[in-house]
Design a protein around this motif. Sequence first.
Motif, PDB file in Angstrom:
ATOM      1  N   ALA A  42       2.147   4.484 -10.150  1.00  0.00           N
ATOM      2  CA  ALA A  42       3.129   4.989  -9.194  1.00  0.00           C
ATOM      3  C   ALA A  42       4.220   3.948  -8.950  1.00  0.00           C
ATOM      4  CB  ALA A  42       2.435   5.349  -7.884  1.00  0.00           C
ATOM      5  N   ARG A  43       3.814   2.682  -8.820  1.00  0.00           N
ATOM      6  CA  ARG A  43       4.797   1.621  -8.583  1.00  0.00           C
ATOM      7  C   ARG A  43       5.768   1.501  -9.738  1.00  0.00           C
ATOM      8  NH1 ARG A  43       0.523  -1.534  -6.700  1.00  0.00           N
ATOM      9  NH2 ARG A  43       0.411  -1.396  -4.436  1.00  0.00           N
TER      10      ARG A  43
ATOM     11  N   GLN B  49       6.758   3.891 -11.477  1.00  0.00           N
ATOM     12  CA  GLN B  49       7.474   5.162 -11.593  1.00  0.00           C
ATOM     13  C   GLN B  49       7.145   5.924 -12.868  1.00  0.00           C
ATOM     14  OE1 GLN B  49      10.143   6.064  -9.363  1.00  0.00           O
ATOM     15  NE2 GLN B  49      10.746   4.144  -8.422  1.00  0.00           N
ATOM     16  N   LEU B  50       5.901   5.812 -13.316  1.00  0.00           N
ATOM     17  CA  LEU B  50       5.499   6.584 -14.490  1.00  0.00           C
ATOM     18  C   LEU B  50       5.470   8.067 -14.143  1.00  0.00           C
ATOM     19  CD1 LEU B  50       2.702   4.382 -16.044  1.00  0.00           C
ATOM     20  CD2 LEU B  50       5.165   4.224 -16.269  1.00  0.00           C
ATOM     21  N   ASP B  51       5.443   8.912 -15.177  1.00  0.00           N
ATOM     22  CA  ASP B  51       5.375  10.349 -14.914  1.00  0.00           C
ATOM     23  C   ASP B  51       3.923  10.792 -14.786  1.00  0.00           C
ATOM     24  OD1 ASP B  51       4.383  10.493 -17.502  1.00  0.00           O
ATOM     25  OD2 ASP B  51       6.294  11.061 -18.366  1.00  0.00           O
TER      26      ASP B  51
ATOM     27  N   MET C 253      -0.881  12.800  -6.520  1.00  0.00           N
ATOM     28  CA  MET C 253       0.543  13.084  -6.677  1.00  0.00           C
ATOM     29  C   MET C 253       1.035  14.059  -5.607  1.00  0.00           C
ATOM     30  SD  MET C 253       0.937  13.094 -10.797  1.00  0.00           S
ATOM     31  CE  MET C 253       2.707  12.829 -10.787  1.00  0.00           C
TER      32      MET C 253
ATOM     33  N   LEU D 227      -0.494  11.602  -1.802  1.00  0.00           N
ATOM     34  CA  LEU D 227      -0.375  10.169  -1.540  1.00  0.00           C
ATOM     35  C   LEU D 227       1.107   9.799  -1.413  1.00  0.00           C
ATOM     36  CD1 LEU D 227      -2.702   8.003  -1.448  1.00  0.00           C
ATOM     37  CD2 LEU D 227      -1.874   7.263  -3.670  1.00  0.00           C
ATOM     38  N   ARG D 228       1.463   9.175  -0.314  1.00  0.00           N
ATOM     39  CA  ARG D 228       2.842   8.750  -0.097  1.00  0.00           C
ATOM     40  C   ARG D 228       2.927   7.236  -0.187  1.00  0.00           C
ATOM     41  NH1 ARG D 228       3.671  12.442  -1.710  1.00  0.00           N
ATOM     42  NH2 ARG D 228       4.002  14.529  -0.939  1.00  0.00           N
ATOM     43  N   ALA D 229       4.106   6.724  -0.358  1.00  0.00           N
ATOM     44  CA  ALA D 229       4.268   5.284  -0.541  1.00  0.00           C
ATOM     45  C   ALA D 229       3.679   4.501   0.626  1.00  0.00           C
ATOM     46  CB  ALA D 229       5.743   4.938  -0.726  1.00  0.00           C
TER      47      ALA D 229
ATOM     48  N   PHE E 131       0.076   3.355   0.176  1.00  0.00           N
ATOM     49  CA  PHE E 131      -0.340   2.505  -0.951  1.00  0.00           C
ATOM     50  C   PHE E 131      -1.067   1.248  -0.480  1.00  0.00           C
ATOM     51  CE2 PHE E 131       2.699   3.915  -4.561  1.00  0.00           C
ATOM     52  CZ  PHE E 131       2.274   5.212  -4.388  1.00  0.00           C
TER      53      PHE E 131
ATOM     54  N   ARG F 221       6.319   7.499 -19.335  1.00  0.00           N
ATOM     55  CA  ARG F 221       7.333   7.341 -18.298  1.00  0.00           C
ATOM     56  C   ARG F 221       8.591   8.158 -18.495  1.00  0.00           C
ATOM     57  NH1 ARG F 221      11.237   3.997 -20.614  1.00  0.00           N
ATOM     58  NH2 ARG F 221      10.378   2.772 -22.312  1.00  0.00           N
TER      59      ARG F 221
ATOM     60  N   PRO G 259       7.790  17.159 -13.272  1.00  0.00           N
ATOM     61  CA  PRO G 259       8.179  16.851 -11.891  1.00  0.00           C
ATOM     62  C   PRO G 259       7.965  15.378 -11.580  1.00  0.00           C
ATOM     63  CG  PRO G 259       6.140  18.138 -11.969  1.00  0.00           C
ATOM     64  CD  PRO G 259       6.696  18.127 -13.356  1.00  0.00           C
TER      65      PRO G 259
ATOM     66  N   TRP H 225       7.076  12.125  -9.251  1.00  0.00           N
ATOM     67  CA  TRP H 225       6.195  11.844  -8.134  1.00  0.00           C
ATOM     68  C   TRP H 225       7.057  11.268  -7.012  1.00  0.00           C
ATOM     69  CZ3 TRP H 225       1.269   8.307  -8.392  1.00  0.00           C
ATOM     70  CH2 TRP H 225       0.604   8.385  -7.166  1.00  0.00           C
ATOM     71  N   SER H 226       7.277  12.072  -5.991  1.00  0.00           N
ATOM     72  CA  SER H 226       8.226  11.641  -4.961  1.00  0.00           C
ATOM     73  C   SER H 226       7.748  10.372  -4.267  1.00  0.00           C
ATOM     74  CB  SER H 226       8.401  12.749  -3.929  1.00  0.00           C
ATOM     75  OG  SER H 226       7.134  13.083  -3.414  1.00  0.00           O
ATOM     76  N   SER H 227       6.427  10.251  -4.086  1.00  0.00           N
ATOM     77  CA  SER H 227       5.915   9.145  -3.287  1.00  0.00           C
ATOM     78  C   SER H 227       6.242   7.792  -3.892  1.00  0.00           C
ATOM     79  CB  SER H 227       4.404   9.271  -3.148  1.00  0.00           C
ATOM     80  OG  SER H 227       3.819   9.138  -4.421  1.00  0.00           O
ATOM     81  N   GLY H 228       6.243   7.725  -5.216  1.00  0.00           N
ATOM     82  CA  GLY H 228       6.519   6.429  -5.836  1.00  0.00           C
ATOM     83  C   GLY H 228       7.964   6.028  -5.634  1.00  0.00           C
ATOM     84  N   ALA H 229       8.832   7.014  -5.540  1.00  0.00           N
ATOM     85  CA  ALA H 229      10.258   6.713  -5.509  1.00  0.00           C
ATOM     86  C   ALA H 229      10.775   6.514  -4.099  1.00  0.00           C
ATOM     87  CB  ALA H 229      11.021   7.851  -6.179  1.00  0.00           C
ATOM     88  N   GLU H 230      10.121   7.134  -3.113  1.00  0.00           N
ATOM     89  CA  GLU H 230      10.807   7.288  -1.833  1.00  0.00           C
ATOM     90  C   GLU H 230      11.074   5.988  -1.087  1.00  0.00           C
ATOM     91  OE1 GLU H 230       8.314   9.925   0.340  1.00  0.00           O
ATOM     92  OE2 GLU H 230       6.978   8.373   1.032  1.00  0.00           O
ATOM     93  N   ARG H 231      10.287   4.959  -1.393  1.00  0.00           N
ATOM     94  CA  ARG H 231      10.467   3.714  -0.630  1.00  0.00           C
ATOM     95  C   ARG H 231      10.995   2.554  -1.453  1.00  0.00           C
ATOM     96  NH1 ARG H 231       7.446   3.600   4.568  1.00  0.00           N
ATOM     97  NH2 ARG H 231       7.438   5.809   5.014  1.00  0.00           N
ATOM     98  N   ARG H 232      11.388   2.777  -2.671  1.00  0.00           N
ATOM     99  CA  ARG H 232      11.711   1.609  -3.493  1.00  0.00           C
ATOM    100  C   ARG H 232      13.124   1.712  -4.031  1.00  0.00           C
ATOM    101  NH1 ARG H 232       8.246  -0.384  -7.283  1.00  0.00           N
ATOM    102  NH2 ARG H 232       7.101  -1.619  -5.790  1.00  0.00           N
TER     103      ARG H 232
END
Lengths: 216, 216, 216
Positions: free
Chosen positions: A31-32, A34-36, A84, A87-89, A92, C155, C207, C209-216
């Motif tokens: 997740a960190r 940003q993989l799919d 997916m 789990l939200r950021a 983590f 990715r 799609p 993963w919104s959670s990985g992106a939302e805070r970074r």
Amino acid sequence: MSNPHLLSWALLAVEAGATLAFALSGLLEAARKQLDAVGVCLVAGLAAFGGGTLRDVLLDRRPFFWVTHSNWLWGLLVLCVAAMLFLRARHFAPTEKAMQWPDAMGLGLFSASGTQLALGQDLPGIVAVFMGVITATFGGVLRDIVCNEIPTALRDHRPYAVCAFIGGWVLIGVQQAGLSPGLALLVGAATASGLRAAALLSGYTLPRWSSGAERR
Amino acid sequence: MSNPHLLSWALLAVEAGATLAFALSGLLEAARKQLDAVGVCLVAGLAAFGGGTLRDVLLDRRPFFWVTHSNWLWGLLVLCVAAMLFLRARHFAPTEKAMQWPDAMGLGLFSASGTQLALGQDLPGIVAVFMGVITATFGGVLRDIVCNEIPTALRDHRPYAVCAFIGGWVLIGVQQAGLSPGLALLVGAATASGLRAAALLSGYTLPRWSSGAERR
Amino acid sequence: MSNPHLLSWALLAVEAGATLAFALSGLLEAARKQLDAVGVCLVAGLAAFGGGTLRDVLLDRRPFFWVTHSNWLWGLLVLCVAAMLFLRARHFAPTEKAMQWPDAMGLGLFSASGTQLALGQDLPGIVAVFMGVITATFGGVLRDIVCNEIPTALRDHRPYAVCAFIGGWVLIGVQQAGLSPGLALLVGAATASGLRAAALLSGYTLPRWSSGAERR
């Protein structure tokens, strides 16, 4: 042992908890980065099953754990989809912190069982201990290689593989002293997990290699 | 051969020297990357035993070299501990330079023995030669992958794998011409090592691929 | 099937085209990274044969495909030499674009055949499907790991492994519904290839993963 049923249930619970902790470590790393969705599943799977699979390839054991218990693969897929979705950021960091403890128990269990599988093939002690270390650490090593990082296990100066190494020798020692394999497994696993827990609680770090640092 | 004992001692000495050179290459790389004690041992071990282990997995040979001779694992641990105590950054460059020669001898010996093991399984020549190349180079490739670098063997334009490739074909040629396997091994190994030594002394580099460079 | 000869020739043509596409993907990646001649050959070889080799190691199958058909290794060498002589940087983008279609056909064929090989060992469906995914994707994963990149397959948010996953389940479904293994292979391969082609033509992406992106 008076109640082998209870013991094997306890072992299974530890194994499931530890595999979950390993899978989550891969999931969070993916997740960190940003993989799919595919990357998340594959990295979580590598982290969870990579160490045991490499051990089985080296020991030439078939079928793999995740072939005999293929419902664990379903569990992995469900876990990844659920993560997916839910789990939200902000989850983590607490997830990682909570996972330290099942991870420490898995370190003990996987390293002890890896060592004992190798002993069962009459391999020398040092080889058996290394098989335990590989079982416990290479899931994380493969996870980090795929994510293009130097593996945490090799550079974070916190004892992890070292706990597996010591636990493996303790297992061999007590087994040669006459303890039954089942009890020796428990003693070895408890040693490795206990050392890891002590290291986590005390913040102990491995000594630095001065020579590498002094000129750079 | 008039004195098989002497020969096998000489081969063992070359093998030990080359394994030491491979292990030191991993050790120095790990030190440069500031890995911890576990990282130093694992990277040194991968560099020393990774190529032969991958070859044995591909050829489905068991037990591994380092299982039969498990005291080499002890040697590796002692080497790593000694290096962390006594090796200083100012020793790195001279150590690396001194290791070029046992490394070149190991290139020859490991590629020739890898080729011959594959021939012993009746594999086609090209496969046997590739097994030799894998034996000689993949320790370094794995070392560099774990340290998060593009492997030196694939990008430094100095002939290394190419020497193993040519040495392998020479071995096959002289063995088919009727030479005994023992002598063919020596001829193949000497060819690969000699080519590597010549490349080191002359500073020869592989031709660049102009197309990759011309537009970027 | 009325004409098994014709079918097996068609399969061989697809296989050759797909292996060529995989090898070229490795070759272009190596060229971009400015690797030397050895690097170009090894990365092209990993991309072409890595997935199938890993599958065979996991399934404990020997000999490898490239051992039985060792002339493919010669083909690889000839391809690499020819590319280094004739391929210029301005050819890279059109080559990659043209290779999308044989690559999509290879995705279908390799994932379906990987799944069927695993089914032939009586492995559970989910394991067989994963073997298909591994066969189709791990050549590219290994190529990218060696080139020090996070693997594209994990990715780039374009469906690739997912097509192999769905195609594998379709294969299992139609085979359990009574279709002959040969036809089931074709149906599964066509499904995976068709999905990939549809994804290429429509530009569909997985799609985020919104959670990985939302805070970074």
